[in-house]
Write a protein that holds these residues in place. Structure first.
Motif, PDB file in Angstrom:
ATOM      1  N   GLY A 141     -19.906 -10.641  60.671  1.00  0.00           N
ATOM      2  CA  GLY A 141     -20.891  -9.520  60.256  1.00  0.00           C
ATOM      3  C   GLY A 141     -22.164  -9.728  60.073  1.00  0.00           C
ATOM      4  N   ALA A 142     -22.159 -11.719  59.040  1.00  0.00           N
ATOM      5  CA  ALA A 142     -23.450 -11.774  58.721  1.00  0.00           C
ATOM      6  C   ALA A 142     -24.197 -12.804  60.184  1.00  0.00           C
ATOM      7  N   ALA A 143     -22.801 -13.842  60.543  1.00  0.00           N
ATOM      8  CA  ALA A 143     -22.915 -14.727  62.041  1.00  0.00           C
ATOM      9  C   ALA A 143     -23.399 -13.800  63.169  1.00  0.00           C
ATOM     10  N   ARG A 182     -41.532  -9.793  45.258  1.00  0.00           N
ATOM     11  CA  ARG A 182     -40.874 -10.784  45.830  1.00  0.00           C
ATOM     12  C   ARG A 182     -40.499 -11.583  47.028  1.00  0.00           C
ATOM     13  N   PRO A 183     -39.027 -12.313  47.582  1.00  0.00           N
ATOM     14  CA  PRO A 183     -38.424 -12.113  48.435  1.00  0.00           C
ATOM     15  C   PRO A 183     -36.982 -11.376  47.971  1.00  0.00           C
ATOM     16  N   VAL A 184     -36.631 -10.461  48.856  1.00  0.00           N
ATOM     17  CA  VAL A 184     -35.669  -9.476  48.682  1.00  0.00           C
ATOM     18  C   VAL A 184     -34.556 -10.895  48.961  1.00  0.00           C
ATOM     19  N   ILE A 185     -33.146 -10.505  48.315  1.00  0.00           N
ATOM     20  CA  ILE A 185     -31.670 -10.862  48.632  1.00  0.00           C
ATOM     21  C   ILE A 185     -31.315  -9.419  48.130  1.00  0.00           C
ATOM     22  N   GLY A 186     -30.000  -9.915  49.265  1.00  0.00           N
ATOM     23  CA  GLY A 186     -29.416  -8.869  49.651  1.00  0.00           C
ATOM     24  C   GLY A 186     -27.990  -8.962  49.300  1.00  0.00           C
ATOM     25  N   ILE A 187     -27.146  -7.892  48.349  1.00  0.00           N
ATOM     26  CA  ILE A 187     -25.463  -8.764  47.762  1.00  0.00           C
ATOM     27  C   ILE A 187     -24.717  -7.864  48.420  1.00  0.00           C
ATOM     28  N   ASP A 246     -19.596  -2.955  58.889  1.00  0.00           N
ATOM     29  CA  ASP A 246     -19.984  -2.573  58.053  1.00  0.00           C
ATOM     30  C   ASP A 246     -21.414  -3.831  57.455  1.00  0.00           C
ATOM     31  N   THR A 247     -20.867  -4.315  57.091  1.00  0.00           N
ATOM     32  CA  THR A 247     -21.397  -5.570  57.153  1.00  0.00           C
ATOM     33  C   THR A 247     -22.550  -5.680  57.988  1.00  0.00           C
ATOM     34  N   GLU A 248     -22.291  -5.966  58.650  1.00  0.00           N
ATOM     35  CA  GLU A 248     -23.329  -6.459  59.797  1.00  0.00           C
ATOM     36  C   GLU A 248     -24.651  -5.042  59.554  1.00  0.00           C
ATOM     37  N   GLU A 249     -24.121  -3.892  59.885  1.00  0.00           N
ATOM     38  CA  GLU A 249     -24.941  -2.730  60.337  1.00  0.00           C
ATOM     39  C   GLU A 249     -26.215  -2.469  58.579  1.00  0.00           C
ATOM     40  N   LEU A 250     -25.456  -2.809  57.920  1.00  0.00           N
ATOM     41  CA  LEU A 250     -26.230  -2.806  56.716  1.00  0.00           C
ATOM     42  C   LEU A 250     -26.902  -4.008  56.583  1.00  0.00           C
ATOM     43  N   ILE A 251     -26.981  -4.934  56.660  1.00  0.00           N
ATOM     44  CA  ILE A 251     -27.731  -6.138  56.414  1.00  0.00           C
ATOM     45  C   ILE A 251     -29.023  -5.728  57.808  1.00  0.00           C
ATOM     46  N   ARG A 252     -28.387  -5.249  58.607  1.00  0.00           N
ATOM     47  CA  ARG A 252     -29.687  -4.719  59.504  1.00  0.00           C
ATOM     48  C   ARG A 252     -30.502  -3.698  59.483  1.00  0.00           C
ATOM     49  N   ALA A 253     -30.386  -2.841  58.570  1.00  0.00           N
ATOM     50  CA  ALA A 253     -30.444  -1.587  58.349  1.00  0.00           C
ATOM     51  C   ALA A 253     -31.597  -1.506  57.170  1.00  0.00           C
ATOM     52  N   GLN A 254     -31.486  -2.971  56.374  1.00  0.00           N
ATOM     53  CA  GLN A 254     -31.672  -2.108  54.770  1.00  0.00           C
ATOM     54  C   GLN A 254     -32.396  -4.040  54.724  1.00  0.00           C
ATOM     55  N   PRO A 255     -34.130  -3.998  54.257  1.00  0.00           N
ATOM     56  CA  PRO A 255     -34.706  -4.799  54.167  1.00  0.00           C
ATOM     57  C   PRO A 255     -34.223  -5.653  52.817  1.00  0.00           C
ATOM     58  N   MET A 256     -34.294  -7.161  53.979  1.00  0.00           N
ATOM     59  CA  MET A 256     -34.012  -8.027  52.821  1.00  0.00           C
ATOM     60  C   MET A 256     -34.200  -9.507  53.540  1.00  0.00           C
ATOM     61  N   ASP A 257     -34.393 -10.449  52.804  1.00  0.00           N
ATOM     62  CA  ASP A 257     -34.637 -11.847  53.191  1.00  0.00           C
ATOM     63  C   ASP A 257     -33.470 -12.900  53.452  1.00  0.00           C
ATOM     64  N   ALA A 258     -33.090 -12.485  52.720  1.00  0.00           N
ATOM     65  CA  ALA A 258     -31.518 -13.064  52.901  1.00  0.00           C
ATOM     66  C   ALA A 258     -30.187 -12.547  52.286  1.00  0.00           C
ATOM     67  N   ILE A 259     -28.817 -12.795  52.390  1.00  0.00           N
ATOM     68  CA  ILE A 259     -27.729 -11.467  52.125  1.00  0.00           C
ATOM     69  C   ILE A 259     -26.526 -13.168  51.526  1.00  0.00           C
ATOM     70  N   VAL A 260     -26.307 -11.948  50.238  1.00  0.00           N
ATOM     71  CA  VAL A 260     -25.116 -13.393  49.260  1.00  0.00           C
ATOM     72  C   VAL A 260     -23.838 -12.241  49.229  1.00  0.00           C
ATOM     73  N   LEU A 261     -23.119 -12.605  50.483  1.00  0.00           N
ATOM     74  CA  LEU A 261     -22.027 -11.615  50.481  1.00  0.00           C
ATOM     75  C   LEU A 261     -21.025 -12.300  49.311  1.00  0.00           C
ATOM     76  N   ILE A 262     -20.571 -11.570  48.991  1.00  0.00           N
ATOM     77  CA  ILE A 262     -19.421 -11.144  47.817  1.00  0.00           C
ATOM     78  C   ILE A 262     -17.917 -11.357  48.031  1.00  0.00           C
ATOM     79  N   GLY A 263     -16.940 -12.522  48.388  1.00  0.00           N
ATOM     80  CA  GLY A 263     -16.067 -11.978  49.390  1.00  0.00           C
ATOM     81  C   GLY A 263     -14.363 -12.745  48.884  1.00  0.00           C
ATOM     82  N   GLY A 264     -13.201 -11.845  48.715  1.00  0.00           N
ATOM     83  CA  GLY A 264     -12.596 -13.131  48.224  1.00  0.00           C
ATOM     84  C   GLY A 264     -10.968 -13.149  48.594  1.00  0.00           C
ATOM     85  N   CYS A 265     -10.683 -11.951  48.490  1.00  0.00           N
ATOM     86  CA  CYS A 265      -9.343 -11.039  49.021  1.00  0.00           C
ATOM     87  C   CYS A 265      -9.083 -11.112  50.833  1.00  0.00           C
ATOM     88  N   ASP A 266      -8.465 -11.701  51.334  1.00  0.00           N
ATOM     89  CA  ASP A 266      -8.037 -12.388  52.254  1.00  0.00           C
ATOM     90  C   ASP A 266      -8.746 -12.052  53.609  1.00  0.00           C
TER      91      ASP A 266
END
Length: 596
Positions: free
Chosen positions: A156-158, A63-68, A127-147
């Motif tokens: 990082g995703a950009a 299946r398509p891998v969705i990183g979170i 941290d976010t950028e490098e882990l997106i690059r390092a691990q296999p995923m077809d899309a990334i969901v970024l869960i964030g809130g605090c400032d």
């Protein structure tokens, strides 16, 4: 509680074909980014062997891998609903035929990060950028809130370039103190000011401390967290209606489920982040920042995100936009309401309808549809009292104004919608504090030579001076003046202030004192003139005298011997470039935004 726009099953079931399709990459899913052993076949074989140890089947791994990004942390109550969000998000991914894979990243909370959360924002982005690059995923969901988490993740995703979608954790509920509705953190500051002025006693300040944060979630006013939530939706980076639902509501869980569905659709369509974060998207976000009376931090963060995409933010153009973009959202600290009221009023769709004439409606969103198409689908709206009509604003201009002058050659910021109108045209005597420690030592000294019409100046709390540009720009009113009833004074610094704060406060003075900006050479007794109408902040000292002071007391920039602090001090940029690391900004510039 009313539902936000697009929470219906029909919206969640919108056809995946609405996503524009980008050219396919050779490797997808578990075959992406293989560890190098010199044999691609063996690399994939080994990867599958290990992941199957967790119980996965070949069918699941196809299946398509969705990183979170899992940013749950005991030190981050703003993300306290992370387990429920993950469950709902994974449900949406599985419903749409994807494989959800969550992984931990840094999690930053404003109140639990020393010296300041801003100091760690760039580290979280890396941290976010490098882990997106390092691990296999077809899309990334970024869960964030605090400032700082949302801007860090978008930065990082950009840079990583994968299809990406933001999931906001949501705001806290409001509490009640002696029948008065209260919420963090504008009311935190208001009550602390009363305590400093001895208007309330220790027992009452302890009582209100128990009520200011009534649940997990981000600040319930238009602070930086709520500002970045609204900006993320304005950028097209969340599902429609994703900014406003409180953290502990069913609406927030439905947003998470819909986010999982859209993440799979984005992966299949190869809808890259560069198709979303365009110049038009950034200009829409700037309009929203101005119209919501948003946090001054929003400018720094948007500048940093834009810099990752190759855009430079034009502060002159931003200020011109402010002249034609009124504040429409009646939320604290610029108004009276809270985020849950904004959600009940229809959330961002209600605001964006009023702003339609000023927006780029053809900007693409994560759904694959344009902003204009999403607003049409949201319907005509309904009667409410939290978002004002365009011609009946809460404040006639945008919440933020940009100031220029010999004290701030690179610009400075004031949140005019939260300032005292009587002080926005003001000349006064400077009372100078050299750094945060000096401020703490002297601000409440009964012998401090200070009067209500003076201007408080704090140096060395900029990007390098602190380091990390802390939210110390909200200088407290000297205790002897607070006790005499003084509620506001003009305050100037090279630092930031919380979006929940209020007052006539000039921030982000650029260049900062620690790199030799003019602010470094201000002395107590100097005269300073502020004119928000003229967009001016002037030190009434001639150039020759300033040059003499600079020669007599040359500034030595701060350094560090090791670690992250050394990296930070060597590479961090000034506020007008987003306080990002210079080597993380896109090397190819794509122009300026906004261009209005």
């Amino acid at each position: 509680m009313s539902k936000p726009p697009h929470t219906s099953p029909d919206a969640a079931a919108a056809p995946a074909a609405s996503h524009p399709t980008a050219p396919a990459d050779a490797a997808q899913g578990m075959s992406k980014g293989l560890t190098s052993y010199g044999d691609r076949g063996f690399s994939l074989f080994l990867r599958k062997a290990f992941i199957k140890g967790a119980g996965y089947t070949d069918a699941a791994l196809e299946r398509p891998v969705i990183g979170i990004t899992n940013t749950g942390s005991s030190y981050n109550p703003c993300h306290g609903n992370m387990p429920q969000l993950l469950e709902a998000l994974k449900r949406g991914v599985l419903m749409e035929g994807g494989l959800p894979m969550d992984f931990p990243t840094l999690s930053i909370h404003e109140s639990f990060s020393a010296p300041t959360s801003m100091y760690l924002r760039n580290l979280m982005s890396m941290d976010t950028e490098e882990l997106i690059r390092a691990q296999p995923m077809d899309a990334i969901v970024l869960i964030g809130g605090c400032d700082k988490t949302v801007p860090a993740q978008l930065m990082g995703a950009a840079s990583a370039g994968l299809p990406a979608i933001q999931l906001i954790t949501g705001s806290m509920l409001t509490g009640s103190h002696r029948s008065e509705r209260v919420g963090a953190c504008t009311d935190c500051r208001r009550y602390w000011g009363k305590f400093r002025a001895e208007e309330i006693d220790a027992e009452e300040i302890a009582d209100v401390n128990n009520q200011l944060v009534a649940s997990v979630g981000t600040c319930s006013v238009m602070g930086t967290a709520s500002t970045m939530a609204c900006i993320a939706e304005a950028l097209g980076m969340t599902v429609p209606g994703g900014a406003s639902p409180p953290a502990v509501t069913a609406d927030r869980m439905r947003v998470a489920e819909r986010t999982g569905i859209e993440a799979v659709r984005m992966a299949r369509a190869r809808l890259g982040i560069d198709q979303i974060l365009t110049a038009k998207a950034f200009e829409n976000a700037m309009r929203v920042l101005l119209a919501i009376g948003g946090s001054t931090n929003g400018i720094v963060h948007l500048t940093a995100i834009a810099g990752r995409m190759g855009f430079d933010v034009d502060l002159h153009a931003l200020d011109r936009m402010g002249l034609e973009t009124p504040v429409l959202l009646d939320l604290k600290p610029s108004g009276d309401h809270y985020m849950e009221d904004f959600h009940d009023a229809g959330g961002m769709a209600t605001l964006l309808r009023e702003l339609k004439p000023l927006l780029h409606l053809d900007a693409l969103t994560v759904t694959g549809r344009t902003l204009g198409e999403e607003l049409e689908a949201a319907g005509p709206g309904f009667k409410q009292h939290v978002v004002r009509p365009f011609d009946q604003p809460i404040y006639p201009q945008g919440g933020i104004a940009v100031l220029w002058g010999n004290l701030a050659p690179g610009g400075a910021i004031i949140k005019q919608s939260a300032a005292d109108p009587k002080l926005m045209e003001h000349e006064g005597r400077a009372v100078v504090f050299e750094n945060a420690e000096d401020l703490a030592l002297r601000i409440d000294d009964p012998a401090l030579d200070v009067h209500a019409d003076d201007i408080l100046v704090l140096k060395n709390i900029g990007p390098k001076g602190a380091p990390g540009m802390p939210e110390a720009g909200y200088l407290p009113i000297p205790k002897k003046l607070a006790k005499a009833g003084v509620k506001d004074m003009v305050r100037i610094s090279d630092g930031r202030m919380s979006g929940t704060a209020f007052g006539t406060i000039v921030l982000h003075v650029t260049p900062e004192a620690a790199v030799g900006g003019p602010l470094a050479h201000v002395r107590s007794g100097d005269r300073i003139r502020l004119s928000v109408a003229a967009r001016a902040i002037e030190l009434l000292v001639d150039d020759a005298e300033l040059a003499r002071r600079a020669a007599a007391h040359p500034v030595v920039e701060p350094t560090a011997e090791r670690g992250y602090r050394k990296l930070f001090l060597q590479t961090v940029t000034q506020a007008d470039q987003g306080v990002d690391f210079d080597f993380l900004r896109a090397t190819q510039r794509r122009g300026k935004t906004p261009t209005a």
